[in-house]
Design an enzyme around this catalytic site. Sequence first.
Site, short mmCIF file in Angstrom:
data_model
loop_
_atom_site.label_atom_id
_atom_site.label_comp_id
_atom_site.label_asym_id
_atom_site.label_seq_id
_atom_site.Cartn_x
_atom_site.Cartn_y
_atom_site.Cartn_z
N SER A 60 0.81 -1.25 0.01
CA SER A 60 0.07 0.00 -0.08
C SER A 60 0.88 1.18 0.00
O SER A 60 1.73 1.45 -0.91
CB SER A 60 -0.97 -0.12 1.17
OG SER A 60 -2.03 0.90 1.08
N GLU A 91 -9.58 -4.91 -5.44
CA GLU A 91 -9.25 -3.70 -5.26
C GLU A 91 -9.56 -2.36 -5.82
O GLU A 91 -9.22 -2.39 -7.08
CB GLU A 91 -7.44 -3.81 -4.99
CG GLU A 91 -7.06 -4.83 -4.04
CD GLU A 91 -5.58 -4.50 -3.88
OE1 GLU A 91 -5.07 -3.18 -3.69
OE2 GLU A 91 -4.87 -5.26 -3.92
N HIS A 94 -7.17 -5.55 -0.86
CA HIS A 94 -6.18 -4.76 -0.48
C HIS A 94 -5.14 -5.18 0.52
O HIS A 94 -5.83 -5.53 1.60
CB HIS A 94 -6.64 -3.27 -0.22
CG HIS A 94 -5.31 -2.33 -0.26
ND1 HIS A 94 -4.71 -1.88 -1.28
CD2 HIS A 94 -4.82 -1.66 0.99
CE1 HIS A 94 -3.78 -0.99 -1.04
NE2 HIS A 94 -4.00 -0.85 0.38
#
Length: 271
Positions: free
Chosen positions: A118, A211, A241
């Site tokens: 991320s 995602e 995610h």
Amino acid sequence: MELRDWFNVAHAALPVPEGLEIRRVEAGPVGGDLILPADAVPGRLIIYYHGGGFVLGSARTHRTVAANLARAANIAVLAADYRLAPEHAFPAAHDDALSAFHWALAEGYEAIALSGDSAGGNLALSTAVRARNGGGQSPAALALMSPALDFAGDGGTHHSVSDDPILSKELVGLFLSAYLPGRNLRDPAVTPLFAELSGLPPVLVHVGSREMLRDDSVTIARRLRDAGVQAELRVWDGMCHSWQLYAPLVREGMDSIEQIASFLRGRLVAS
């Protein structure tokens, strides 16, 4: 911050493999956890930058990923901490990520790979770009997990994916307003999605099919290849995610970590 406290508690109990030494080191302004397998390949290091939108998370909340990466690769992993927003806005996290890389160089590691999920994927790629621009030693390889790169929301999945179980437009907006207040969201210093990418080391990208940030990964893989960089993309069917966080509970999470570890080990040992 209540959201940060909840995130810390929610991830604190996730198990880590046995037989690893974990010690705190002064890597950069904030430090990090150095995770050492008993018979780790000497002179090699993987730096892992945690996710959390530049607002949440720590080396501790993401220890399951970092520790299993160390176990699977049989290579030391530095789970790097960095200053969080809103207390510390851009460029604090990016500067701290680069400082962790400089610490590893000063420690004498012969080959270093960068990884992250991320926001941490953004930091890993940004650090590689800045290292290249600095003209010194560059990372041997990069592994990006669900990297957060398209802050302007240009990618189609930012609008077409409505059932992302982890992220929402509102949550992403909260993270961006905390870390990037008033910033140009397409500035290459903010996101390497728009940076010059030539001359970077081999890159592996893993992203889940569910995602809203899926196109971040698709776009960066394409732009890396267009720049002449060896880039491999795998889209994991049905995954959310940063699903690697839940590797002890989700088989695909551990499978992803194992594949990333194999990729990074191959490049580090060959260096």
